[in-house]
Scaffold this motif. Sequence first.
Motif, PDB file in Angstrom:
ATOM      1  N   GLY A   8     -26.444 -79.476 -71.017  1.00  0.00           N
ATOM      2  CA  GLY A   8     -26.655 -80.091 -69.716  1.00  0.00           C
ATOM      3  C   GLY A   8     -28.042 -80.634 -69.472  1.00  0.00           C
ATOM      4  O   GLY A   8     -28.281 -81.271 -68.438  1.00  0.00           O
ATOM      5  N   GLY A   9     -28.959 -80.384 -70.381  1.00  0.00           N
ATOM      6  CA  GLY A   9     -30.300 -80.923 -70.206  1.00  0.00           C
ATOM      7  C   GLY A   9     -30.321 -82.430 -70.354  1.00  0.00           C
ATOM      8  O   GLY A   9     -29.338 -83.055 -70.754  1.00  0.00           O
ATOM      9  N   GLY A  10     -31.447 -83.016 -70.028  1.00  0.00           N
ATOM     10  CA  GLY A  10     -31.578 -84.452 -70.139  1.00  0.00           C
ATOM     11  C   GLY A  10     -32.853 -84.921 -69.469  1.00  0.00           C
ATOM     12  O   GLY A  10     -33.737 -84.118 -69.145  1.00  0.00           O
ATOM     13  N   SER A  11     -32.932 -86.238 -69.268  1.00  0.00           N
ATOM     14  CA  SER A  11     -34.105 -86.843 -68.655  1.00  0.00           C
ATOM     15  C   SER A  11     -33.754 -87.376 -67.278  1.00  0.00           C
ATOM     16  O   SER A  11     -32.769 -88.100 -67.123  1.00  0.00           O
ATOM     17  CB  SER A  11     -34.616 -87.985 -69.535  1.00  0.00           C
ATOM     18  N   VAL A  12     -34.553 -87.008 -66.293  1.00  0.00           N
ATOM     19  CA  VAL A  12     -34.355 -87.465 -64.931  1.00  0.00           C
ATOM     20  C   VAL A  12     -35.699 -87.797 -64.311  1.00  0.00           C
ATOM     21  O   VAL A  12     -36.741 -87.353 -64.790  1.00  0.00           O
ATOM     22  CB  VAL A  12     -33.628 -86.412 -64.051  1.00  0.00           C
ATOM     23  N   GLN A  13     -35.655 -88.526 -63.228  1.00  0.00           N
ATOM     24  CA  GLN A  13     -36.872 -88.797 -62.474  1.00  0.00           C
ATOM     25  C   GLN A  13     -37.118 -87.671 -61.477  1.00  0.00           C
ATOM     26  O   GLN A  13     -36.188 -86.938 -61.088  1.00  0.00           O
ATOM     27  CB  GLN A  13     -36.754 -90.128 -61.746  1.00  0.00           C
ATOM     28  N   ALA A  14     -38.350 -87.532 -61.072  1.00  0.00           N
ATOM     29  CA  ALA A  14     -38.707 -86.525 -60.077  1.00  0.00           C
ATOM     30  C   ALA A  14     -37.824 -86.684 -58.840  1.00  0.00           C
ATOM     31  O   ALA A  14     -37.575 -87.809 -58.393  1.00  0.00           O
ATOM     32  CB  ALA A  14     -40.171 -86.641 -59.709  1.00  0.00           C
ATOM     33  N   GLY A  15     -37.364 -85.558 -58.323  1.00  0.00           N
ATOM     34  CA  GLY A  15     -36.460 -85.573 -57.190  1.00  0.00           C
ATOM     35  C   GLY A  15     -34.991 -85.559 -57.574  1.00  0.00           C
ATOM     36  O   GLY A  15     -34.127 -85.360 -56.715  1.00  0.00           O
ATOM     37  N   GLY A  16     -34.719 -85.752 -58.848  1.00  0.00           N
ATOM     38  CA  GLY A  16     -33.346 -85.785 -59.325  1.00  0.00           C
ATOM     39  C   GLY A  16     -32.766 -84.399 -59.546  1.00  0.00           C
ATOM     40  O   GLY A  16     -33.410 -83.387 -59.267  1.00  0.00           O
ATOM     41  N   SER A  17     -31.540 -84.389 -60.063  1.00  0.00           N
ATOM     42  CA  SER A  17     -30.814 -83.128 -60.256  1.00  0.00           C
ATOM     43  C   SER A  17     -30.194 -83.077 -61.647  1.00  0.00           C
ATOM     44  O   SER A  17     -29.873 -84.112 -62.241  1.00  0.00           O
ATOM     45  CB  SER A  17     -29.690 -82.997 -59.220  1.00  0.00           C
TER      46      SER A  17
END
Length: 119
Positions: A8-17
């Motif tokens: 379930g890990g990955g790359s997101v922007q700040a504020g994301g889920s």
Amino acid sequence: QVQLVESGGGSVQAGGSLRLSCVASGSIFSNNAMGWYRQVPGKQRELVARITSRGTTNYADSVKGRFTISRDNAENTVYLQMNSLKPEDTVVYYCNKYPPFVSAGRQVWGQGTLVTVSS
């Protein structure tokens, strides 16, 4: 067979889920408290959140109010819902029982799942 499989890990922007999942073998999961841990390179793993077999939860101050741990006892699975992610949450996350499973005098861990939060 001892098994801990995180995903379930990955790359997101700040504020994301993100939602992390971990399937554990019954010998680790059944009737035990489970936890999500994370490890910054060069430092010891820290406990992020834990949940008892009955569902009582505790969180590190750094994630309180943003992360939610839950478990599905029928599926030997523990989840970590991560909201309002911050760049400082960037790290590899691991699950394990609490305290961690030990075999032959050594803690046993899965491969972990990497979370990357960009600003």
